[in-house]
Design a protein around this motif. Structure first.
Motif, PDB file in Angstrom:
ATOM      1  N   LEU A  33       0.920  -1.331  -0.488  1.00 40.14           N
ATOM      2  CA  LEU A  33      -0.076   0.110   0.023  1.00 40.14           C
ATOM      3  C   LEU A  33       0.944   1.300   0.331  1.00 40.14           C
ATOM      4  CD1 LEU A  33      -2.484  -1.607   2.738  1.00 40.14           C
ATOM      5  CD2 LEU A  33      -2.631  -1.368  -0.166  1.00 40.14           C
ATOM      6  N   PRO A  34       2.051   1.027  -1.595  1.00 42.91           N
ATOM      7  CA  PRO A  34       2.570   2.268  -0.774  1.00 42.91           C
ATOM      8  C   PRO A  34       2.131   3.612  -0.633  1.00 42.91           C
ATOM      9  CG  PRO A  34       2.515   1.335  -3.420  1.00 42.91           C
ATOM     10  CD  PRO A  34       1.680   0.732  -2.636  1.00 42.91           C
ATOM     11  N   ASP A  35       0.841   4.395  -1.413  1.00 45.16           N
ATOM     12  CA  ASP A  35       0.226   5.556  -1.297  1.00 45.16           C
ATOM     13  C   ASP A  35      -0.702   5.779   0.625  1.00 45.16           C
ATOM     14  OD1 ASP A  35      -1.278   3.669  -1.866  1.00 45.16           O
ATOM     15  OD2 ASP A  35      -2.348   4.997  -2.835  1.00 45.16           O
ATOM     16  N   ALA A  36      -0.922   4.899   0.982  1.00 43.64           N
ATOM     17  CA  ALA A  36      -1.221   4.520   2.134  1.00 43.64           C
ATOM     18  C   ALA A  36      -0.218   5.688   3.481  1.00 43.64           C
ATOM     19  CB  ALA A  36      -1.662   3.666   2.490  1.00 43.64           C
ATOM     20  N   GLU A  37      -0.901   6.638   4.290  1.00 49.88           N
ATOM     21  CA  GLU A  37      -1.306   7.157   5.325  1.00 49.88           C
ATOM     22  C   GLU A  37      -1.139   5.645   6.391  1.00 49.88           C
ATOM     23  OE1 GLU A  37      -1.957  10.656   7.244  1.00 49.88           O
ATOM     24  OE2 GLU A  37      -3.046  10.431   5.581  1.00 49.88           O
ATOM     25  N   GLU A  38       0.396   5.797   7.411  1.00 52.55           N
ATOM     26  CA  GLU A  38       0.191   5.270   8.584  1.00 52.55           C
ATOM     27  C   GLU A  38      -0.634   6.316   9.774  1.00 52.55           C
ATOM     28  OE1 GLU A  38       4.649   4.278   7.087  1.00 52.55           O
ATOM     29  OE2 GLU A  38       3.978   3.377   9.044  1.00 52.55           O
ATOM     30  N   VAL A  39      -1.086   5.578  10.290  1.00 49.69           N
ATOM     31  CA  VAL A  39      -2.402   5.789  11.692  1.00 49.69           C
ATOM     32  C   VAL A  39      -2.470   4.954  12.363  1.00 49.69           C
ATOM     33  CG1 VAL A  39      -3.460   7.588   9.202  1.00 49.69           C
ATOM     34  CG2 VAL A  39      -4.414   4.929  10.257  1.00 49.69           C
TER      35      VAL A  39
END
Length: 118
Positions: A33-39
């Motif tokens: 998920l390279p465009d995902a934000e770590e939250v």
């Protein structure tokens, strides 16, 4: 805002036997998920796209968990069962001695994303 430091802190605070496997799990999710934000949501690290959690992970006293869209788990039920992993509707639990393989983690993450229409 990216919560990369919070993911680091979560892994560092996990029981020692889980830290390496959580780090690997995180790396595979980030790769898939390279465009995902770590939250951080519900005190659990996750990967989010456009405000939607695609995958999350957690450590407990005796096991770790990977949490995804139910359709992703259903789509890969055979692979999960072949590894003798315990799956629920939304999660897969595993121990450091029997982790989920990286290829399957990445397939599950992509399936979860697809199931959420992102």
């Amino acid at each position: 805002m990216k919560d990369i430091a919070l993911h680091d802190a979560y892994i560092d605070a996990a029981p020692p036997q889980f830290r390496a496997v959580l780090g690997e799990l995180r790396a595979h999710l980030a790769r898939a998920l390279p465009d995902a934000e770590e939250v951080m949501r519900y005190d659990m690290p996750g990967f989010e796209i456009d405000g939607t959690i695609i995958a999350g992970y957690a450590a407990f006293s005796k096991q770790c968990g990977l949490y995804l869209d139910p359709a992703a788990i259903k789509a890969h039920a055979g692979e999960i069962a072949a590894l003798n992993l315990k799956a629920t509707k939304t999660g897969i639990t595993f121990s450091p001695s029997r982790p989920i393989g990286g290829e399957l983690i990445e397939k599950l993450a992509v399936s979860s994303r697809r199931a959420k229409g992102l």
